[in-house]
Design a protein around this motif. Structure first.
Motif, PDB file in Angstrom:
ATOM      1  N   PRO A 241       0.651  -1.238   0.036  1.00  0.00           N
ATOM      2  CA  PRO A 241       0.049   0.062  -0.042  1.00  0.00           C
ATOM      3  C   PRO A 241       0.785   1.219  -0.091  1.00  0.00           C
ATOM      4  CG  PRO A 241       0.039  -0.932   2.210  1.00  0.00           C
ATOM      5  CD  PRO A 241       0.779  -1.987   1.327  1.00  0.00           C
ATOM      6  N   LEU A 242       0.327   2.425  -0.311  1.00  0.00           N
ATOM      7  CA  LEU A 242       1.061   3.682  -0.338  1.00  0.00           C
ATOM      8  C   LEU A 242       1.252   3.913   1.400  1.00  0.00           C
ATOM      9  CD1 LEU A 242       1.613   5.978  -2.103  1.00  0.00           C
ATOM     10  CD2 LEU A 242      -0.392   7.092  -1.727  1.00  0.00           C
ATOM     11  N   GLY A 243       0.648   3.416   2.251  1.00  0.00           N
ATOM     12  CA  GLY A 243       0.729   3.939   3.608  1.00  0.00           C
ATOM     13  C   GLY A 243       2.311   3.411   4.036  1.00  0.00           C
ATOM     14  N   ALA A 244       2.921   4.177   4.715  1.00  0.00           N
ATOM     15  CA  ALA A 244       4.261   3.824   4.930  1.00  0.00           C
ATOM     16  C   ALA A 244       4.441   2.801   6.084  1.00  0.00           C
ATOM     17  CB  ALA A 244       5.028   5.196   5.179  1.00  0.00           C
ATOM     18  N   GLY A 245       3.337   2.789   6.961  1.00  0.00           N
ATOM     19  CA  GLY A 245       3.307   1.806   7.958  1.00  0.00           C
ATOM     20  C   GLY A 245       2.849   0.300   7.525  1.00  0.00           C
ATOM     21  N   GLY A 246       2.903   0.071   6.149  1.00  0.00           N
ATOM     22  CA  GLY A 246       2.617  -1.495   5.683  1.00  0.00           C
ATOM     23  C   GLY A 246       1.036  -1.475   5.664  1.00  0.00           C
ATOM     24  N   LEU A 247       0.060  -0.700   6.170  1.00  0.00           N
ATOM     25  CA  LEU A 247      -1.187  -0.424   5.791  1.00  0.00           C
ATOM     26  C   LEU A 247      -1.643   0.580   4.988  1.00  0.00           C
ATOM     27  CD1 LEU A 247      -2.143  -1.192   9.703  1.00  0.00           C
ATOM     28  CD2 LEU A 247      -1.943  -3.069   7.785  1.00  0.00           C
ATOM     29  N   ALA A 248      -2.661   0.345   4.297  1.00  0.00           N
ATOM     30  CA  ALA A 248      -3.298   1.456   3.560  1.00  0.00           C
ATOM     31  C   ALA A 248      -3.364   2.774   4.227  1.00  0.00           C
ATOM     32  CB  ALA A 248      -4.595   1.140   2.951  1.00  0.00           C
ATOM     33  N   ALA A 249      -3.010   4.047   3.677  1.00  0.00           N
ATOM     34  CA  ALA A 249      -3.003   5.206   4.203  1.00  0.00           C
ATOM     35  C   ALA A 249      -4.462   5.547   4.239  1.00  0.00           C
ATOM     36  CB  ALA A 249      -2.375   6.267   3.522  1.00  0.00           C
ATOM     37  N   GLU A 250      -4.980   6.442   5.257  1.00  0.00           N
ATOM     38  CA  GLU A 250      -6.171   6.906   5.280  1.00  0.00           C
ATOM     39  C   GLU A 250      -6.445   7.475   4.018  1.00  0.00           C
ATOM     40  OE1 GLU A 250      -8.580  10.622   7.786  1.00  0.00           O
ATOM     41  OE2 GLU A 250      -6.580  10.025   8.445  1.00  0.00           O
ATOM     42  N   GLY A 251      -7.586   7.144   3.532  1.00  0.00           N
ATOM     43  CA  GLY A 251      -8.091   7.551   2.283  1.00  0.00           C
ATOM     44  C   GLY A 251      -7.946   7.068   1.137  1.00  0.00           C
ATOM     45  N   GLU A 252      -6.857   6.023   1.153  1.00  0.00           N
ATOM     46  CA  GLU A 252      -6.188   5.377  -0.065  1.00  0.00           C
ATOM     47  C   GLU A 252      -7.174   4.471  -0.636  1.00  0.00           C
ATOM     48  OE1 GLU A 252      -2.190   2.256  -0.941  1.00  0.00           O
ATOM     49  OE2 GLU A 252      -2.595   3.340   0.873  1.00  0.00           O
ATOM     50  N   MET A 253      -8.193   3.758   0.156  1.00  0.00           N
ATOM     51  CA  MET A 253      -9.045   3.060  -0.390  1.00  0.00           C
ATOM     52  C   MET A 253     -10.034   3.944  -1.266  1.00  0.00           C
ATOM     53  SD  MET A 253      -7.947   0.032   0.112  1.00  0.00           S
ATOM     54  CE  MET A 253      -9.293  -0.825  -0.581  1.00  0.00           C
ATOM     55  N   GLU A 254     -10.452   5.006  -0.376  1.00  0.00           N
ATOM     56  CA  GLU A 254     -11.618   5.993  -0.966  1.00  0.00           C
ATOM     57  C   GLU A 254     -11.036   6.465  -2.337  1.00  0.00           C
ATOM     58  OE1 GLU A 254     -13.613  10.230   0.438  1.00  0.00           O
ATOM     59  OE2 GLU A 254     -12.149   9.145   1.767  1.00  0.00           O
ATOM     60  N   PHE A 255      -9.974   7.056  -2.548  1.00  0.00           N
ATOM     61  CA  PHE A 255      -9.676   7.235  -3.792  1.00  0.00           C
ATOM     62  C   PHE A 255      -8.763   6.505  -4.617  1.00  0.00           C
ATOM     63  CE2 PHE A 255      -9.224  10.969  -0.497  1.00  0.00           C
ATOM     64  CZ  PHE A 255     -10.591  11.584  -1.002  1.00  0.00           C
ATOM     65  N   ALA A 256      -9.073   5.314  -4.554  1.00  0.00           N
ATOM     66  CA  ALA A 256      -8.293   4.327  -5.364  1.00  0.00           C
ATOM     67  C   ALA A 256      -8.334   4.499  -6.867  1.00  0.00           C
ATOM     68  CB  ALA A 256      -8.885   2.813  -5.016  1.00  0.00           C
ATOM     69  N   ASP A 257      -9.481   5.147  -7.391  1.00  0.00           N
ATOM     70  CA  ASP A 257      -9.703   5.407  -8.695  1.00  0.00           C
ATOM     71  C   ASP A 257      -8.513   6.145  -9.288  1.00  0.00           C
ATOM     72  OD1 ASP A 257     -11.041   7.294  -7.303  1.00  0.00           O
ATOM     73  OD2 ASP A 257     -12.200   7.811  -8.899  1.00  0.00           O
ATOM     74  N   ARG A 258      -7.796   6.985  -8.290  1.00  0.00           N
ATOM     75  CA  ARG A 258      -6.965   8.126  -8.888  1.00  0.00           C
ATOM     76  C   ARG A 258      -5.356   7.278  -8.525  1.00  0.00           C
ATOM     77  NH1 ARG A 258      -9.587  13.821  -6.974  1.00  0.00           N
ATOM     78  NH2 ARG A 258     -11.142  12.224  -5.529  1.00  0.00           N
ATOM     79  N   ILE A 259      -5.383   6.325  -8.115  1.00  0.00           N
ATOM     80  CA  ILE A 259      -4.004   5.751  -7.569  1.00  0.00           C
ATOM     81  C   ILE A 259      -3.874   4.368  -8.426  1.00  0.00           C
ATOM     82  CG2 ILE A 259      -2.769   4.710  -5.812  1.00  0.00           C
ATOM     83  CD1 ILE A 259      -4.545   5.983  -3.760  1.00  0.00           C
ATOM     84  N   ALA A 260      -2.664   4.573  -9.184  1.00  0.00           N
ATOM     85  CA  ALA A 260      -2.018   3.410  -9.772  1.00  0.00           C
ATOM     86  C   ALA A 260      -0.837   2.797  -9.071  1.00  0.00           C
ATOM     87  CB  ALA A 260      -1.335   3.900 -11.183  1.00  0.00           C
ATOM     88  N   TYR A 261      -1.022   1.469  -9.084  1.00  0.00           N
ATOM     89  CA  TYR A 261       0.249   0.688  -8.248  1.00  0.00           C
ATOM     90  C   TYR A 261       1.164   0.008  -9.509  1.00  0.00           C
ATOM     91  CZ  TYR A 261      -2.920   1.484  -4.278  1.00  0.00           C
ATOM     92  OH  TYR A 261      -3.197   1.863  -3.136  1.00  0.00           O
TER      93      TYR A 261
END
Length: 464
Positions: free
Chosen positions: A163-183
């Motif tokens: 995930p984008l979250g540095a702690g190994g878990l999804a950052a706050e808002g990462e799932m909500e804005f998934a349509d604007r994030i590419a991995y």
């Protein structure tokens, strides 16, 4: 081997290493069943097919696979040319998969969702090794259970991005804005061009995937006004991505790092280091990325898109009912963990390894390919080819051949880096002698014997 010799050896994943495993097993006279979740072979590779691989053809083809192909009048591409991932598929993997020896054993559109022993969960010990493996196979038409005498997991890690979250878990808002994030590595100059043109993109990561994305965005900016990029890295020392330059035995890999460095130092991309992403927020229809820094919370943006080039991790759900021995933090096979741990090694001199290191307490189950490295991103294809050669020999009962593992991997030049790139602490002890700089992952290097013998070699590395 167990007693169920009428059952095939199941290979999971029809990528380069999985296909090579099938070839080696067939050469050993063992029955094989190769499962691919995608609709065609090498699905993971196709996802970044536009990316040029940083090793030439001569290091991208398994020797046994080449011999089999040449029996069918296949011609090796220019050994010194650098293929894209799509070219690797079209000119090598597709012809290999279509051979009459291989085609009948490959099933595409067959996703393995669970592996166990027939009639025994992981708790049961008595008679365990006498029971064949049970694979739960999902297809478009039905779910079934297949038996196997042994299992080689070459499913890779590409479909399990960090995930984008540095702690190994999804950052706050990462799932909500998934349509604007590419991995991973989107096709910025090709099929995804309209998504990034004339927009601002934040690229998070400090590896070769990030470098590829940033360089493509820079090229796009030359043609599309208003295209801009911001680069964030969790670490503060970018020695891993900048690399060893001319000291890298893979020149294309060294060039990639040098280009990324020039991009940052020229100001064409805004670089923010020491940034640990914690949240993504919408402000006026655009995104603000928040991260922890040494000076407290910092907000970056607004941006239109985010590329999370933050690496991958193995999917361990399908092996939950098997007895695996994994490194507790890398999730690699345990024997490899100490050798590739970026917390301990600045170059990670990975010695030749085979069936013994890749096995688990679960008899006749092996993790190979990039999945054997867990979260460490430093795997090279040549490593995988030697892994499966050893495993196939072991399953055939040829212990002498299985144990005769020889592997020479390329110098990256990162172990002894220019003074401007390395901290005194990381450079003081030379190669592999001291702790790694922060955020530097292990890199594969040639062993001393090979260097003194005047030999060189490398695996097929990807810019990912």
């Amino acid at each position: 081997m167990n007693k169920h010799n009428d059952l095939p050896v199941a290979v999971i994943g029809a990528g380069p290493v999985g296909l090579a495993a099938a070839v080696h097993l067939l050469r050993q006279g063992l029955p094989v069943k190769l499962y691919e979740a995608g609709g065609d072979i090498a699905t993971n590779l196709r996802d970044w097919g536009h990316v040029r691989i940083f090793t030439p053809w001569r290091y991208c083809v398994d020797r046994a696979a080449r011999e089999l192909l040449e029996e069918h009048a296949w011609n090796m591409p220019d050994p010194e040319a650098f293929p894209t991932a799509n070219e690797l598929i079209d000119l090598y993997l597709e012809p290999l998969a279509k051979l009459p020896e291989l085609a009948p054993v490959i099933e595409t559109g067959a996703r393995i969702v669970g592996i166990s022993r027939w009639g025994a969960d992981k708790v049961r010990s008595r008679g365990r090794e006498a029971r064949p493996f049970m694979l739960v196979v999902e297809t478009a038409n039905a779910t079934r259970r297949d038996g196997a005498r042994a299992v080689i997991d070459a499913s890779g890690t590409w479909q399990s991005p960090n995930p984008l979250g540095a702690g190994g878990l999804a950052a706050e808002g990462e799932m909500e804005f998934a349509d604007r994030i590419a991995y991973g590595i989107p096709d910025i100059l090709g099929r995804d061009r309209s998504v990034y043109a004339s927009r601002t993109t934040l690229v998070a990561g400090s590896g070769h995937s990030a470098a590829n994305a940033l360089l493509d965005l820079a090229r796009l900016a030359d043609a599309e006004p208003g295209t801009a990029s911001i680069w964030t890295a969790r670490g503060t020392d970018l020695v891993r991505i900048y690399g060893g330059g001319d000291a890298d035995q893979l020149p294309a890999r060294g060039e990639l790092g040098a280009d990324a460095r020039e991009l940052a130092e020229s100001g064409r991309v805004t670089l923010v280091t020491g940034f640990a992403t914690v949240a993504i927020r919408d402000e006026g229809g655009r995104l603000i990325v928040e991260g922890e820094t040494e000076d407290g919370l910092r907000r970056i943006g607004p941006v239109d898109r985010i590329i999370a080039a933050t690496g991958q991790r193995p999917d361990l759900t399908l092996t939950r009912e098997l007895r695996l021995d994994l490194d507790p933090w890398l999730e690699s096979v345990k024997a490899l963990g100490p050798l590739i741990d970026p917390n301990e090694h600045s170059c990670g001199d990975v010695p030749p390894h085979g069936h013994r290191e890749l096995s688990h307490p679960e008899a006749d189950f092996y993790t190979v390919g990039i999945k054997s490295y867990g979260r460490a991103p430093t795997f090279l294809l040549l490593t995988g080819y030697e892994q499966v050669r050893s495993v196939a020999a072991a399953l055939a009962g040829d212990t002498a051949s299985a144990d005769a593992v020889r592997l020479v991997l390329p110098e990256t030049g990162v172990c002894v880096v220019p003074g401007s790139l390395a901290s005194a602490e990381s450079a003081s002890d030379g190669c592999c002698g001291g702790p790694a700089p922060q955020e530097v992952d292990a890199c594969c290097v040639a062993d001393v014997e090979a260097k003194t013998a005047g030999k060189s070699g490398c695996g097929c590395g990807v810019a990912a």
